[in-house]
Design an enzyme around this catalytic site. Structure first.
Site, PDB file in Angstrom:
ATOM      1  N   ILE A 728       2.171  15.955   5.042  1.00 15.54           N
ATOM      2  CA  ILE A 728       2.275  15.739   6.493  1.00 15.54           C
ATOM      3  C   ILE A 728       2.351  14.263   6.852  1.00 15.54           C
ATOM      4  CG2 ILE A 728       1.141  17.895   7.116  1.00 15.54           C
ATOM      5  CD1 ILE A 728      -1.452  16.348   7.467  1.00 15.54           C
ATOM      6  N   GLY A 729       2.274  13.407   5.855  1.00 20.10           N
ATOM      7  CA  GLY A 729       2.368  11.982   6.153  1.00 20.10           C
ATOM      8  C   GLY A 729       2.388  11.140   4.900  1.00 20.10           C
ATOM      9  N   GLY A 731       1.995   6.854   3.730  1.00 17.99           N
ATOM     10  CA  GLY A 731       1.660   5.508   4.166  1.00 17.99           C
ATOM     11  C   GLY A 731       1.492   4.600   2.979  1.00 17.99           C
ATOM     12  N   GLY A 732       1.192   3.330   3.278  1.00 20.22           N
ATOM     13  CA  GLY A 732       1.038   2.359   2.215  1.00 20.22           C
ATOM     14  C   GLY A 732      -0.129   2.660   1.303  1.00 20.22           C
ATOM     15  N   GLY A 734      -1.300   5.853   0.633  1.00 15.18           N
ATOM     16  CA  GLY A 734      -1.256   7.145  -0.029  1.00 15.18           C
ATOM     17  C   GLY A 734      -0.471   8.185   0.744  1.00 15.18           C
ATOM     18  N   ILE A 735      -0.493   9.409   0.201  1.00 14.58           N
ATOM     19  CA  ILE A 735       0.202  10.554   0.788  1.00 14.58           C
ATOM     20  C   ILE A 735      -0.834  11.490   1.393  1.00 14.58           C
ATOM     21  CG2 ILE A 735       1.734  12.508   0.308  1.00 14.58           C
ATOM     22  CD1 ILE A 735       2.876  10.942  -2.020  1.00 14.58           C
ATOM     23  N   LYS A 750      -5.993  12.995   1.511  1.00 13.93           N
ATOM     24  CA  LYS A 750      -5.238  11.766   1.259  1.00 13.93           C
ATOM     25  C   LYS A 750      -5.328  11.420  -0.215  1.00 13.93           C
ATOM     26  CE  LYS A 750      -6.436   7.571   2.839  1.00 13.93           C
ATOM     27  NZ  LYS A 750      -6.483   6.409   3.764  1.00 13.93           N
ATOM     28  N   ASP A 849      -7.308  -2.741   9.728  1.00 16.00           N
ATOM     29  CA  ASP A 849      -5.980  -2.115   9.768  1.00 16.00           C
ATOM     30  C   ASP A 849      -5.861  -1.217  10.995  1.00 16.00           C
ATOM     31  OD1 ASP A 849      -3.417  -1.638   8.952  1.00 16.00           O
ATOM     32  OD2 ASP A 849      -3.932  -0.117   7.465  1.00 16.00           O
TER      33      ASP A 849
END
Length: 1024
Positions: A728-729, A731-732, A734-735, A750, A849
């Site tokens: 569902i996503g 990013g830098g 992880g998945i 994650k 972040d």
């Protein structure tokens, strides 16, 4: 020894030999006797029933620190176990497990401890509902389950505990309504249900708990009216009903009957109407907090009867009239806060006579007349803020008589006369803001040599004389003496102020050369020496100020060339050398300054062609006019090269088409090579990790599941969800996978890789997230359920957020789902979550972040701050820590972090300002239409300077007629305050929460917008 003696005393071995024909050794006989005893009475040596109940109770939770390792079945009773207290009959009467980092559920086995009197399990991570069996413990007198994660409706059946004296459930996740049945607890003395999600109104029956001494319902979502029956609680000493609740109507006058009341806190809960005069009857009160409401009318003179009062906060209301003279009887008063009201008249002289007064806030009112000249004479005054009023007269001379004064804010008034010389000897002074007055005379000697001073603002006055020759203030960060009549030269001693981040001398008559020592100010972010009489050349040493984002030397008499070393100032955003006598050409190196957005070299004696590459391609003619020798660009064309002269670079390229062919071919070959190498590296480095997720039988180290609360699934269930269709996503760090567990529970998983290049360990924030989220609990912080790991891979298990991230909703196809109300509520809730990290955690946490993709929304569109992979703990608020490299997301990184690698809470606040701009504009932080090197912050700042700028930046997906313009203006203003280039000018997250929530507590009129005209400085303090 004792068994042997008993046996020998009871049975004669010779007689046994005669009877049996052989001798039985004594130890064997002892064993036989004990065996028979155990068979006849096993309970004499087995663990008691209450011990068995406790072991069963323990089996429902996880003891991560091993605090309960001594709970073992081999003991006859649990009375010696950790956290257990028994009476003389070995019955368990107390269960004390506070702060042991326990997770899981509270088992119904607790109901088997029938003699239990006290339960204390606060500061853990228990989840789920409270067991019904609690109501069977008829002897219970004390229950403390605060600071856990219990959820669902608060159980009404606890009303069966008729002996209960203390019930503390603060800071959990209880929802539903307040059980009216609790009003039957006639012996209850302490009730705390604050910090939950409870809705509805306060039951009038709570006014029947006649023994109640402490009542806190603050920090919920309560509504309705405060029942006047609360005034019947004659034993009540502490009453907290504010913070995020939204009551209707007035403060009940019946509260004036609470004669024993010591603290009354009704702040931030939507109350309106006048302050009841009956509150003057509360003569034992030491704290009265009514701030951030809609209270109107004058302050009752009857408050002068509160002779024991130490803290009085009536700020952020709509109170009017004058301060009653009867307040002079409050001799114990330490904090008096009346800011942001409509109070008028003169400041009463009695404030100078209050012997214990430490903090006095009167800013943003309509006070007139003189400041009492004896103020500070008592010697305890620490913080004084009279800013943004209509005061005149002189500054009192005794403000720092005993050396206690730390903050003096008198800006935006009409004060005159000289700055008292005594301030030059005020060694405790940290911040002095005296700008925008009519002050005259010189700057006191010593004021710029104070060891503690961090901020000195004297701008927009009529000060005369020369600048002090000595600059020795080691902590000074902000020095602004602009727009005065100061003259003379700046001494080389200015280089001693190495902590300076802002230095503004503009609008004076200062002459001489710019000191060479200016290059020592390595932390300088803004340098403005404009509109003076500086002469000589620009010192090359200025290029050492590599942190500078704003450099303004305009309107002086500077000569010589522009130093080409300025090319080293890579974060320079604003550069203005206009209206000087500079000569020579514009260094071509300057066109490649990556951050430059504003440039002005106009009205000098510069010559030669204007560089047209890099950032210079975006500047129009106004940046270069007034230089007769300049040419090119939008100015006159440069003279063409004579025959036989060398062709310029552009013409050479025209005559060499083969060069372009080779250039294009080379670039294509390089791109192809990079693609091939990238594919090889991907399969080499990542294929084993990917396969390892699914080929669990071949892993070297088994998977380990660590739960932070009771989970109804195991590691295998988690791993089964790691499939391509569940992603569902990405990013830098992880998945993200969506995982449906066998019980139907949905979690977010994650996946982080824990192996770096060449075997070097690199957990990509895994340890940080575990350490951070494992210790914090808040309604606006994402909940970490557990983690799962082996030697190759780390998995984090979160509560699932059905609406996804704010970034996806804002910038994806579903952006229209976020109406203005949802956006504004998201801003408030995210701010509250960050405020919790910055101010309420211990140690404090800097996220590092903050971005829209790390703000997740649940099914009710409630915001949760997420992704703590870069988080850092900070022991001291406001202190920076040095990082080894830049971490964060492009477009959100604060300027000072990018070039100093130092981070603190102010870095998060800048990033949050960018998020607010996303909410208003619907745009991403970086978009091509902004222009090269321009981000959303710079783009919005330019846009809002135009007449219809607010409408130009507003997200077109939101109908203008559906948007409260006042809220848009506020959100935009707060966003720009947060994203100020100067960290010291950004508000705190507490200030941000107060601003965003305070908009609801002001009538909708144009004047309210003026409250935010003074940048972050008008929002410095909340309740101390």
């Amino acid at each position: 020894m004792y068994v042997r003696s008993w046996i020998r005393g009871s049975v004669d071995e010779q007689r046994m030999e005669g009877l049996l024909g052989f001798t039985i050794p004594w130890h064997l006989l002892a064993w036989l006797v004990l065996s028979v005893s155990v068979q006849l009475n096993p309970a004499a040596f087995a663990l008691s029933n209450q011990g068995e109940a406790l072991l069963s109770f323990k089996s429902y939770m996880k003891d991560q620190n091993g605090c309960l390792d001594d709970w073992v079945r081999s003991d006859p009773t649990p009375c010696g176990w950790t956290g257990i207290t028994c009476d003389h009959g070995s019955n368990v009467i107390s269960l004390k497990l506070a702060g042991m980092n326990l997770t899981g559920a509270l088992s119904s086995d607790i109901g088997r401890l029938r003699s239990l009197v006290s339960i204390s399990i606060e500061l853990n991570n228990f989840t789920g509902t409270l067991p019904q069996a609690l109501s069977d413990l008829s002897e219970l007198r004390f229950i403390n389950i605060s600071h856990n994660n219990f959820s669902n409706q608060f159980p009404a059946n606890l009303s069966a505990l008729q002996l209960l004296e203390t019930l503390d459930a603060y800071n959990n996740n209880f929802s539903g309504v307040l059980p009216s049945e609790l009003g039957r607890l006639k012996y209850l003395q302490h009730l705390n249900l604050g910090g939950n999600y409870i809705e509805g109104s306060i039951p009038p029956g709570y006014g029947e708990m006649m023994q109640l001494q402490y009542l806190s319902l603050s920090g919920n979502f309560l509504s309705g009216k405060i029942p006047p029956e609360i005034g019947n609680l004659s034993q009540l000493e502490y009453l907290y009903l504010g913070y995020y609740n939204a009551y209707e109507g007035y403060i009940p006058s019946e509260l004036g009957k609470l004669q024993r009341l010591v603290r009354l806190d009704l702040s931030f809960c939507g109350l309106s109407g006048p302050i009841p005069v009956s509150l003057g009857n509360l003569t034992n009160l030491d704290s009265l907090f009514l701030q951030i409401n809609l209270l109107t009318g004058p302050i009752p003179a009857e408050l002068g009867n509160l002779r024991n009062l130490k803290s009085l906060d009536l700020s952020n209301n709509q109170l009017d009239g004058q301060l009653p003279l009867e307040l002079k009887w409050l001799k114990k008063l330490e904090l008096a806060s009346f800011f942001r009201n409509q109070i008028h008249g003169e400041i009463p002289s009695f404030f100078a006579e209050l012997p214990n007064l430490q903090v006095l806030f009167l800013w943003c009112n309509n006070f007139t007349g003189n400041i009492p000249q004896q103020l500070g004479n008592m010697g305890n005054l620490q913080i004084l803020d009279f800013s943004s009023n209509h005061l005149n007269g002189t500054i009192p001379p005794y403000l720092c008589r005993e050396g206690a004064l730390q903050d003096l804010f008198l800006f935006n008034n009409e004060l005159s006369g000289a700055i008292p010389d005594s301030l030059g000897y005020c060694y405790s002074l940290v911040r002095a803001r005296l700008g925008n007055n009519k002050l005259t005379g010189p700057i006191p000697q010593g004021l710029l040599s104070l060891n503690s001073i961090q901020m000195l603002e004297l701008l927009n006055n009529n000060l005369t004389g020369q600048l002090p020759e000595t600059f020795e203030a080691p902590q000074l960060e902000i020095l602004d003496v602009s727009n005065n009549n100061l003259h003379g030269m700046v001494s080389e001693g200015i280089g001693h102020l190495t902590m300076l981040s802002l230095l503004v001398f503009s609008g004076n008559r200062i002459s001489g050369g710019i000191p060479q020592s200016i290059g020592n100010l390595r932390k300088l972010l803004r340098l403005d020496l404009s509109n003076n009489a500086f002469s000589c050349s620009i010192p090359v040493t200025i290029s050492r100020c590599e942190s500078l984002s704003t450099l303004d030397l305009s309107k002086n008499q500077l000569t010589g060339n522009i130093p080409l070393q300025i090319e080293n100032m890579q974060v320079l955003d604003f550069l203005n050398f206009s209206h000087n006598r500079l000569t020579g050409s514009i260094p071509s190196q300057l066109q490649f300054l990556p951050s430059l957005t504003t440039l002005d070299f106009s009205y000098n004696n510069l010559s030669g062609p204007i560089p047209l590459h890099g950032q210079f391609g975006y500047f129009n003619a106004s940046s270069f006019i007034g230089n007769p020798g300049l040419c090119g660009g939008q100015l006159r064309p440069c003279i063409s090269a004579a025959p036989g002269d060398s062709l310029n670079d552009h013409e050479k390229l025209k005559d060499q088409p083969s060069f372009l062919i080779w250039l294009v071919g080379g670039l294509f070959s390089a791109a192809l090579l990079i693609l091939v190498v990238g594919i090889c590296c991907f399969f080499k480095n990542y294929q084993p990790c990917i396969c390892g997720l699914f080929q669990r039988k071949n892993t070297i180290k088994p998977w380990k599941l660590t739960a932070f609360q009771k989970l109804d699934f195991n590691a295998d269930h988690v791993l089964d969800c790691l499939t391509e269709e569940n992603i569902i996503g990405r990013g830098g760090s992880g998945i993200i996978y969506k995982g449906v567990m066998p019980s139907g529970e949905i979690v977010a998983v994650k996946r982080l890789s824990s192996q770096g290049r060449k075997g070097v360990s690199n957990d990509h924030g895994f340890s940080a997230e575990i350490q951070t989220l494992g210790k914090i609990r808040h309604r606006n912080i994402v909940k970490l359920l557990g983690c799962c790991s082996n030697q190759d891979t780390n998995l984090l298990l979160y509560e699932y957020m059905p609406k996804g991230s704010l970034g996806e909703l804002l910038h994806g196809k579903q952006g229209s789902l976020l109406d203005w109300k949802s956006r504004y509520n998201t801003a408030v809730q995210a701010a509250i979550g960050l405020s919790y990290l910055h101010h309420d955690c211990s140690p404090r946490i800097v996220h590092r972040d903050v971005k829209s993709n790390n703000i997740l929304l649940d099914s009710d569109f409630r915001a949760h701050v997420a992704d703590f992979g870069l988080a850092k703990f900070f022991q001291n608020s406001g202190k920076s820590q040095s990082m080894s490299s830049i971490a964060g997301s492009y477009g959100y990184i604060a300027p000072e972090y990018a070039y100093t690698l130092k981070v603190n809470e102010k870095s998060d606040i800048y990033s949050f300002g960018v998020v607010l701009l996303e909410l208003v504009t619907g745009r991403r932080p970086i978009e091509p239409e902004y222009g090269d090197g321009v981000d959303i912050v710079q783009w919005v700042r330019i846009k809002v300077q135009t007449k219809d700028g607010v409408f130009d930046v507003l997200d077109p997906k939101i109908p203008v007629d559906h948007v409260p313009l006042r809220e848009v203006m506020l959100l935009l203003r707060v966003a720009l305050l947060c994203s100020n280039n100067l960290p010291t000018e950004r508000p705190t997250m507490r200030d941000v929460v107060q601003m965003l929530c305070g908009v609801k507590s002001k009538s909708d009129n144009n004047k309210s917008i003026e409250l935010f005209s003074d940048s972050a400085s008008s929002l410095r303090y909340q309740q101390l």
